[in-house]
Design an enzyme around this catalytic site. Structure first.
Site, PDB file in Angstrom:
ATOM      1  N   GLU A 170       0.832  -1.214   0.000  1.00 44.67           N
ATOM      2  CA  GLU A 170       0.000   0.000   0.000  1.00 44.67           C
ATOM      3  C   GLU A 170       0.864   1.261   0.000  1.00 44.67           C
ATOM      4  O   GLU A 170       0.571   2.232  -0.691  1.00 44.67           O
ATOM      5  CB  GLU A 170      -0.937   0.013   1.211  1.00 44.67           C
ATOM      6  N   GLU A 180     -18.593  -5.880  -4.381  1.00 49.35           N
ATOM      7  CA  GLU A 180     -17.217  -6.347  -4.241  1.00 49.35           C
ATOM      8  C   GLU A 180     -17.059  -7.744  -4.840  1.00 49.35           C
ATOM      9  O   GLU A 180     -16.017  -8.068  -5.402  1.00 49.35           O
ATOM     10  CB  GLU A 180     -16.828  -6.351  -2.748  1.00 49.35           C
TER      11      GLU A 180
HETATM   12  C1  DMJ Z   1      -5.984   0.263  -5.312  1.00 53.19           C
HETATM   13  O1  DMJ Z   1      -5.291   0.579  -4.172  1.00 53.19           O
HETATM   14  C2  DMJ Z   1      -5.100  -0.385  -6.332  1.00 53.19           C
HETATM   15  O2  DMJ Z   1      -5.725  -0.278  -7.576  1.00 53.19           O
HETATM   16  C3  DMJ Z   1      -4.796  -1.810  -6.047  1.00 53.19           C
HETATM   17  O3  DMJ Z   1      -4.127  -2.439  -7.115  1.00 53.19           O
HETATM   18  C4  DMJ Z   1      -6.008  -2.610  -5.684  1.00 53.19           C
HETATM   19  N1  DMJ Z   1      -7.167  -1.880  -5.477  1.00 53.19           N
HETATM   20  C5  DMJ Z   1      -7.205  -0.550  -4.989  1.00 53.19           C
HETATM   21  C6  DMJ Z   1      -8.453   0.140  -5.475  1.00 53.19           C
HETATM   22  O4  DMJ Z   1      -9.527  -0.671  -5.639  1.00 53.19           O
END
Ligand code: DMJ
Length: 476
Positions: free
Chosen positions: A137, A361
């Site tokens: 993240e 989701e």
């Molecule tokens: C984001 O943080 C990025 O796209 C990641 O790859 C997965 N999903 C979230 C958003 O949905």
């Protein structure tokens, strides 16, 4: 001298970008929903004026959400739009929202807002904190945005912060296999978390690779590349990876394969790194991986093309789930040149969106029953729409965008921001506005309608958080 040369090159390389022509601040008054979108295949072409109007509406909504963040959560990671409170992921702010939003505000031509975000980052982003952060993240949101922010603005402080962050994160790769631990402490460099997954292990090369190009520090390229290769080496005999792996032993803990969250951006980065850096190893790994994905995970059903789950060793179908996160895959297929599958899968994603008026989701595509009903303001379906419109210029993708925009305004807009949905069936909201709403959802929606000169698609590769990286730098 080298830094100066890099800086000059960065300024020169800004040419592919041109910040939105109309830099005046749009009204933040309540948005009106645009006309009801036609079914995807029956779209009427939009004029340039109609597209500009849509871009301006999206920009106004970005400003609305930004004002909510500013009013209630300034200096914190996130704004909670129902309780009007602030939230910090690790108890100490890493400025998630302003960092993640910076390039979106810049591309939208929201100059005062982009400047206030950048000043806050330049002066207040403190990375020397005794907290364990999630590699994935922090890499895709913070490192990716600091690099794209530097490329867009030429602000050297952003590159210094990126280098500082990169240096603090590098100990994550010090496992026996070279695959990163899940968490690293930004102050001590200690690591935690031996159970990881392909997305978290394999979605680091774009950001660190670009940091290597900008700083000349090769280890930023080599360590995530080794992690990617080590993961790939552990694919099954039929070319699939599982969902959970031990980074110390290299043993698979969950052998379920798919394109879902937890695996998704591993595949995405194989392709994108091959293009961004001209990396032939990544190109080979992508070709083999996508062939296995199309052979074992693609699932042609009477109601369209989907991608489900299968056992990584046998290829036997295990479940038939698809969801908001999986909707990134048409974009990747399109970037890889497979427009037929990309367009077919996008139709399925759009069907999923329209089932409840906003996407869940998770959906069982065989029964069309919703498995996980939340919607945390995810961008992937819009990202794929943007890619498909770029490649085809088919007006149906503009109409799809209008559908998403109308749903977002109707169901997620609050008095002072935008809220996730707890349940797309009941339309109950949840008290969350993730930073990717700025970084990705609003950016892709804006770029779908903005003049193509706003951002030269062919001059960049987006990281998985929608931060554009200059191909010309990647290929140095
Ligand atoms: C984001 O943080 C990025 O796209 C990641 O790859 C997965 N999903 C979230 C958003 O949905």
């Amino acid at each position: 001298m080298r830094v100066f040369t890099i800086f000059l090159s960065a300024i020169f390389l800004l040419l592919p970008y041109s910040v939105a022509q109309n830099s005046s601040t749009p009204s933040s008054s309540a948005a009106t929903a645009v006309s009801t979108a036609p079914a995807s295949a029956r779209a009427v072409p939009m004029t340039d004026a109609e597209k500009a109007e849509m871009a301006s509406r999206v920009r106004a909504e970005a400003l609305h959400a930004w004002e909510g963040y500013k009013k209630y959560a300034w200096g914190h990671d996130e704004f909670k739009p129902l309780s009007h409170t602030a939230f910090d992921w690790y108890g100490h702010s890493l400025l998630m929202t302003p960092v993640d939003a910076l390039d979106t505000l810049t591309l939208m031509g929201l100059k005062p807002q982009a400047d206030e975000a950048r000043t806050l980052i330049d002066t207040d982003l403190n990375l020397d904190q005794d907290i364990y952060v999630k590699d994935f993240e922090i890499t895709i949101r913070l490192l990716g945005s600091l690099i794209s922010g530097y490329e867009l603005t030429g602000d050297k402080r952003l590159l210094e912060l990126a280098d500082d962050l990169g240096r603090r994160m590098l100990p994550m790769f010090d496992s026996p296999t070279g695959m990163p631990y899940e968490y690293v402490n930004l102050h001590t460099g200690k690591v935690r978390g031996t159970r990881s997954n392909p997305a978290e292990i394999g979605s680091l090369l774009i950001e660190y690779g670009m940091l290597a190009k900008h700083t000349g520090k090769q280890e930023y390229y080599d360590k995530p590349k080794r992690a990617l290769v080590e993961l790939y080496k552990r694919r099954s005999a039929i070319g699939l990876v599982g969902s959970v792996i031990d980074v110390e032993t290299g043993a698979w803990i969950d052998k379920t394969s798919g394109i879902m969250g937890g695996i998704d951006s591993y595949d995405e980065y194989l392709l994108k790194a091959s293009i961004l850096f001209g990396d032939q190893d990544c190109a080979r790994m992508w070709q083999e991986s996508v062939a296995a994905i199309n052979k074992y995970l693609a699932d042609q059903q009477p109601n369209g093309l989907w991608y489900g789950q299968a056992d990584m060793n046998t290829g036997a179908r295990t479940t038939t789930d698809y969801g908001a996160l999986d909707a990134f895959f048409p974009a990747v297929l399109a970037l890889g040149g497979d427009l037929n599958r990309a367009a077919a899968l996008q139709e399925s994603s759009y069907r999923m969106w329209n089932l409840a008026g906003i996407e869940p989701e998770q959906l069982n595509y065989r029964t069309m029953k919703i498995g996980a009903p939340g919607y945390p303001l995810r961008p992937e379906i819009i990202e794929s729409t943007y890619y498909l419109y770029h490649y085809t210029h088919d007006a149906k993708y503009l109409a799809m965008g209008q559908t998403y925009f109308n749903s977002l305004v109707k169901y997620c807009r609050t008095d002072e921001g935008y809220a996730a949905m707890a349940d797309v069936r009941s339309k109950k909201k949840a008290d969350s506005m993730e930073s990717f709403f700025f970084a990705e959802t609003l950016k892709y929606l804006y770029l779908l309608y903005a003049p193509e000169s706003t951002l030269d698609f062919n001059a960049v590769i987006f990281n998985t958080e929608a931060h554009p990286m200059l191909r010309s730098v990647g290929q140095k």
